[in-house]
Design a protein around this motif. Structure first.
Motif, mmCIF file in Angstrom:
data_model
loop_
_atom_site.group_PDB
_atom_site.id
_atom_site.type_symbol
_atom_site.label_atom_id
_atom_site.label_comp_id
_atom_site.label_asym_id
_atom_site.label_seq_id
_atom_site.Cartn_x
_atom_site.Cartn_y
_atom_site.Cartn_z
ATOM 1 N N HIS A 153 0.851 -1.183 0.000
ATOM 2 C CA HIS A 153 0.000 0.000 0.000
ATOM 3 C C HIS A 153 0.890 1.237 0.000
ATOM 4 C CE1 HIS A 153 -3.456 -2.564 0.820
ATOM 5 N NE2 HIS A 153 -2.787 -3.102 1.823
ATOM 6 N N ALA A 157 -5.561 2.831 2.928
ATOM 7 C CA ALA A 157 -6.148 1.774 2.102
ATOM 8 C C ALA A 157 -7.122 0.944 2.921
ATOM 9 C CB ALA A 157 -5.055 0.870 1.532
ATOM 10 N N ASN A 164 -9.197 -0.644 7.860
ATOM 11 C CA ASN A 164 -8.396 0.262 7.036
ATOM 12 C C ASN A 164 -7.052 0.544 7.679
ATOM 13 O OD1 ASN A 164 -10.417 1.538 4.816
ATOM 14 N ND2 ASN A 164 -11.510 1.130 6.730
#
Length: 264
Positions: A153, A157, A164
């Motif tokens: 990531h 994200a 998250n």
């Protein structure tokens, strides 16, 4: 509707320490201040997501740390089989957060890409920075990347519905914290963004630092993502075990529930 999770902190080790070890610049009251080590589990009927995976007896032993229990074997206390876990979030790659990757044969490992660059890059020639990493762990994650099992990531994200990650850096180049939707709201697992409640509350970062300015800014980021301060859970504070209840009397002192409010 956003998925809702039960959320647990599992304590797998602790160590005696002093206040001066936990604040840049030391502390004028240098008394005892123990440090706990945790892994976290978010689970519901659809999945179990493991957040950080602890250190091994070998890597901890090199640093004078002693396991009280294997964090991965202890997942069975929560009804979680590591062989079936599909997603593991690594908040960063320090030895006490990434040491048991080999115990998850099917999982994908979620990592901020700058963290991998940091762990294999030029800064590792400096002992002060490299001491927090275990070369075998780093090499293991590189191999997993070649196997297609590292999910990189670059920024905030969604790992799964209701879970998250948000990067901050500072303590490590790719440090990220984790937000988990629970029945009491979105709990913010700070990991090493704030080791102790006191680091954030007094604006005094922990002593292991890549970028002190980013560490200070990260406290504000944590607060911005939490609806209230009681929804922020620090990464190493023994207070967590005192503020939150165990899921059962048998797990008292080992596991606490973070999906219920802390004791007032």
């Amino acid at each position: 509707m956003t998925a809702v999770y039960e959320l647990f902190a599992l304590r797998y080790a602790t160590r005696e320490a002093r206040r001066g070890e936990h604040f840049i610049g030391g502390d004028p009251h240098d008394g005892p201040m123990p440090m706990d080590y945790f892994v976290w589990v978010a689970r519901n009927a659809d999945r179990a997501v493991v957040i950080d995976i602890g250190f091994t007896a070998e890597s901890g032993g090199k640093r004078g740390r002693k396991l009280e229990r294997c964090p991965i074997d202890s997942l069975a206390l929560l009804g979680v089989d590591p062989a079936t876990v599909r997603d593991v979030i690594l908040t960063h790659m320090h030895y006490d957060h990434v040491g048991n990757f080999d115990k998850f044969p099917k999982a994908r490992f979620h990592l901020q890409e700058p963290e991998m660059h940091y762990a294999v890059g030029r800064y590792m020639r400096h002992k002060q920075l490299a001491k927090s990493f275990e070369p075998d762990d780093v090499c293991g994650m590189v191999r997993l990347n070649f196997d297609g099992r590292v999910v990189y990531h670059n920024g905030a994200a969604e790992v799964a519905d209701g879970i998250n990650v948000v990067p901050t850096g500072g303590h490590s180049a790719g440090l990220q914290f984790v937000k988990v939707n629970t029945k009491r709201g979105v709990v913010v697992l700070a990991s090493d963004v704030t080791h102790f409640y006191e680091n954030m509350d007094t604006q005094r970062p922990f002593t292991v630092a890549l970028h002190v300015g980013d560490m200070l800014e990260a406290f504000d980021t944590l607060r911005a993502h939490a609806a209230s301060a009681e929804l922020i859970v620090p990464g190493h504070d023994p207070q967590v075990m005192r503020r939150y209840p165990p899921p059962s009397s048998e797990l008292d002192g080992i596991v606490v529930r973070l999906d219920v409010p802390p004791a007032q």
